[in-house]
Scaffold this motif. Structure first.
Motif, PDB file in Angstrom:
ATOM      1  N   MET A  99       0.817  -1.189   0.000  1.00 11.68           N
ATOM      2  CA  MET A  99       0.000   0.000   0.000  1.00 11.68           C
ATOM      3  C   MET A  99       0.863   1.257   0.000  1.00 11.68           C
ATOM      4  O   MET A  99       0.577   2.197  -0.701  1.00 11.68           O
ATOM      5  N   ILE A 100       1.927   1.281   0.827  1.00 11.43           N
ATOM      6  CA  ILE A 100       2.829   2.435   0.884  1.00 11.43           C
ATOM      7  C   ILE A 100       4.177   2.050   0.294  1.00 11.43           C
ATOM      8  O   ILE A 100       4.731   1.011   0.615  1.00 11.43           O
ATOM      9  N   ASP A 101       4.678   2.942  -0.551  1.00 13.60           N
ATOM     10  CA  ASP A 101       5.973   2.742  -1.180  1.00 13.60           C
ATOM     11  C   ASP A 101       7.073   3.454  -0.391  1.00 13.60           C
ATOM     12  O   ASP A 101       8.115   2.881  -0.122  1.00 13.60           O
ATOM     13  N   THR A 102       6.814   4.728  -0.008  1.00 11.72           N
ATOM     14  CA  THR A 102       7.780   5.501   0.779  1.00 11.72           C
ATOM     15  C   THR A 102       7.053   6.303   1.851  1.00 11.72           C
ATOM     16  O   THR A 102       5.896   6.674   1.680  1.00 11.72           O
ATOM     17  N   VAL A 137       3.906  10.750   1.957  1.00 15.36           N
ATOM     18  CA  VAL A 137       3.575   9.347   1.753  1.00 15.36           C
ATOM     19  C   VAL A 137       3.561   9.072   0.260  1.00 15.36           C
ATOM     20  O   VAL A 137       2.824   9.722  -0.485  1.00 15.36           O
ATOM     21  N   GLY A 138       4.391   8.135  -0.174  1.00 13.82           N
ATOM     22  CA  GLY A 138       4.367   7.677  -1.555  1.00 13.82           C
ATOM     23  C   GLY A 138       3.609   6.369  -1.604  1.00 13.82           C
ATOM     24  O   GLY A 138       3.986   5.395  -0.956  1.00 13.82           O
ATOM     25  N   TRP A 139       2.501   6.377  -2.333  1.00  8.36           N
ATOM     26  CA  TRP A 139       1.644   5.202  -2.418  1.00  8.36           C
ATOM     27  C   TRP A 139       2.073   4.306  -3.573  1.00  8.36           C
ATOM     28  O   TRP A 139       2.656   4.783  -4.556  1.00  8.36           O
ATOM     29  N   GLU A 140       1.803   3.025  -3.460  1.00  4.93           N
ATOM     30  CA  GLU A 140       2.146   2.067  -4.522  1.00  4.93           C
ATOM     31  C   GLU A 140       1.482   2.417  -5.846  1.00  4.93           C
ATOM     32  O   GLU A 140       1.946   2.010  -6.903  1.00  4.93           O
ATOM     33  N   THR A 179       1.275  10.643  -4.447  1.00  2.17           N
ATOM     34  CA  THR A 179       1.994  11.137  -3.279  1.00  2.17           C
ATOM     35  C   THR A 179       1.053  12.003  -2.462  1.00  2.17           C
ATOM     36  O   THR A 179       0.295  12.789  -3.018  1.00  2.17           O
ATOM     37  N   SER A 180       1.091  11.853  -1.151  1.00  2.00           N
ATOM     38  CA  SER A 180       0.295  12.678  -0.246  1.00  2.00           C
ATOM     39  C   SER A 180       1.228  13.399   0.711  1.00  2.00           C
ATOM     40  O   SER A 180       2.255  12.848   1.118  1.00  2.00           O
ATOM     41  N   TRP A 232      -4.239   6.627   4.350  1.00  2.00           N
ATOM     42  CA  TRP A 232      -4.906   6.732   3.046  1.00  2.00           C
ATOM     43  C   TRP A 232      -6.196   7.547   3.192  1.00  2.00           C
ATOM     44  O   TRP A 232      -6.471   8.449   2.401  1.00  2.00           O
ATOM     45  N   GLU A 233      -6.964   7.225   4.233  1.00  2.00           N
ATOM     46  CA  GLU A 233      -8.207   7.955   4.493  1.00  2.00           C
ATOM     47  C   GLU A 233      -7.929   9.445   4.724  1.00  2.00           C
ATOM     48  O   GLU A 233      -8.602  10.316   4.156  1.00  2.00           O
TER      49      GLU A 233
END
Length: 96
Positions: A1-4, A16-19, A23-24, A88-89
């Protein structure tokens, strides 16, 4: 789910880097106010919200199992564990 998962250079936000390739950027202030640990829940019950110091920073990130992160803040709060699904939410509601 999370990449970085890293704090920004000024430590005032969590990146947050998502798969998915998205990016958030989640501010330390928002994360602190949205913490779900018992102390934070009690503070919201007693005072309606969590009071956050100006300039709040992220001081440490500690992996919790395969599905979460414990975020430490410059106000000394170190109990906040954020499951990746909750990040994510939050990113859907508060990405800034």
């Amino acid at each position: 789910m999370i990449d970085t998962l890293t704090a920004t250079e000024d430590s005032r936000s969590l990146m947050v880097g998502w798969e998915t390739g998205e990016t958030s950027t989640l501010s330390a202030e928002m994360l602190r106010k949205k913490a779900r640990d018992a102390w934070s829940i009690r503070e919201r019950m007693d005072h309606g919200e969590i009071s956050v110091q100006p300039g709040l920073q992220i001081t440490n990130l500690v992996q919790v199992g395969a599905e979460g992160v414990n975020v430490h803040f410059s106000d000394g709060h170190e109990r906040a564990i954020y499951p990746f699904s909750y990040l994510w939410e939050l990113s859907r509601d508060f990405d800034n």
